[in-house]
Each structure stands twice: as C-alpha cells, then as structure tokens.
Design an enzyme around this catalytic site. Structure first.
Site, short mmCIF file in Angstrom:
data_model
loop_
_atom_site.label_atom_id
_atom_site.label_comp_id
_atom_site.label_asym_id
_atom_site.label_seq_id
_atom_site.Cartn_x
_atom_site.Cartn_y
_atom_site.Cartn_z
N TYR A 1 0.83 -1.21 0.00
CA TYR A 1 0.00 0.00 0.00
C TYR A 1 0.86 1.25 0.00
CZ TYR A 1 -2.98 3.63 2.09
OH TYR A 1 -3.65 4.80 2.35
N LEU A 2 1.88 1.29 0.85
CA LEU A 2 2.75 2.47 0.91
C LEU A 2 3.51 2.66 -0.40
CD1 LEU A 2 4.16 2.20 4.55
CD2 LEU A 2 2.37 3.73 3.69
#
Length: 218
Positions: free
Chosen positions: A129-130
């Site tokens: 996600y990051l």
C-alpha cells in the site's frame, strides 16, 4: 465551486462531502456501487457511478468537465489484495490525474498516507500500500498541468474531531481523526496557495484554518 471526489463513499470522503455541501459547494462523488448513492445524497453530494479500475481516461474526464477541483480519496481498503493496491491506490490515482488534466481541472488534492514511498521495502500488504501510494504521489508531483496538494495523514481514527491539528512537511508519527482530515481537505481546497506542497497531518494544537494558512505562507 464544483468539486468531484474519487472514492466518494469512503469514510473521509463522506465527511468531506458534508462539509463542502454545507459551505454551499456543488459536490459529486464517484462510486462503484449504485447502492452507495443514497449515502452520498444524504451527505449532500451527487453520486456518479464509475469504476476507476476499468474506466477510460475519456470516461472519467467527462465526469470532471466543468469542475473547479478534484479530490482523489479512493482506496482499495482494508482486506484488499496487493494487486488492488496497485490497481486502485496507484493506477486509479494516475488515471484520475490524467482525467483531471484532460478536463482542464487544475486544482487537484490527493489523500495519501504518511510513509508513502514508491521505494518502500517489505512484503506485507501495508508495505504494498505504501509503495502504491508513493508511486501515485510521484506521478502527480511530476505534472505541470495540475495545481496539486498531497495530504498524508497519520493513523486514522474515528474519534470526534477537535479541529486542532499539526500540518507540516514532516510532523513525525501520530494519529488524527477522520473528521479533522476532512476539515483540512476542505480548507486546502479553499487555499490555492498550498499548491505544490506535500503535507503530513496529525492531531496538534493549531486550529485547522490557522494550520493551513501557516503552510500556505499567509
């Protein structure tokens, strides 16, 4: 202003829609499921049915025609796969930016995440996600056709907002209520002098309007 929000049924987006509508803005929220429409209408927003994972740039640009600002607040959400982090959190963000440029919508605000970094290492879902958010942010920052502002909140909570925040290029880790994130987004939309800034947000001691004016140099 007419403001179009991608991810219109998200927890932050629904809060933002209520705030913007209460200020007299015309608000539209892009959603994937027709059954989400009633929640948007209750928030004062016009639901726009469009799947950003399969739509073309032209289709999304048509929904953005006549808008004064666009907000990317979509996300694959908890429990989603690594693949959807890429198709939603990265690819849909790039698509929405492409569409905003195509439609001539210069003001563009992104809801990102603290720690977003395209080169972030790790094998967990949150690591993916990051990376996806970081890649999306990089793609937006490279555009001269958008007056972009990227907001990177810390850990999100459902606590009642206090309207007191810390908003800086780098704040350090911390939590922030979704209410206060929405309030900051609304203020950023009204403060074009924040264009070109990537900002971190956590709870703090400054009223939202003061915090935004401070980073805008006002």
């Amino acid at each position: 202003m007419r403001i179009v929000i991608a991810g219109g049924h998200g927890q932050i987006a629904l809060r933002l829609e209520r705030l913007l509508a209460a200020r007299g803005n015309e608000v539209a929220g892009i959603i994937r499921k027709a059954e989400q429409g009633d929640d948007l209408r209750a928030a004062g927003a016009e639901p726009v049915l469009c799947d950003l994972e399969s739509a073309s740039v032209e289709e999304v640009a048509a929904h953005l025609q006549g808008a004064d600002a666009a907000v990317f607040a979509a996300g694959a959400g908890p429990g989603s796969t690594v693949e959807r982090k890429d198709t939603v959190d990265r690819d849909a963000a790039v698509l929405f930016a492409d569409a905003a440029e195509r439609a001539g919508v210069r003001r563009y605000v992104v809801v990102s995440s603290m720690g977003a970094d395209a080169s972030h290492e790790g094998d967990e879902i949150f690591d993916a996600y990051l990376r996806a958010k970081g890649a999306a942010d990089d793609a937006v920052r490279g555009r001269t056709g958008l007056d972009w502002t990227i907001l990177r909140p810390g850990s999100l909570t459902n606590d009642a907002g206090k309207g007191l925040v810390r908003l800086e290029a780098s704040t350090g880790r911390g939590a922030v209520p979704r209410d206060d994130v929405a309030a900051v987004l609304a203020e950023l939309l009204d403060t074009p002098a924040t264009a070109g800034l990537t900002l971190e947000l956590i709870s703090g001691s400054a009223p939202v309007s003061v915090a935004v004016k401070s980073v805008a140099g006002n």
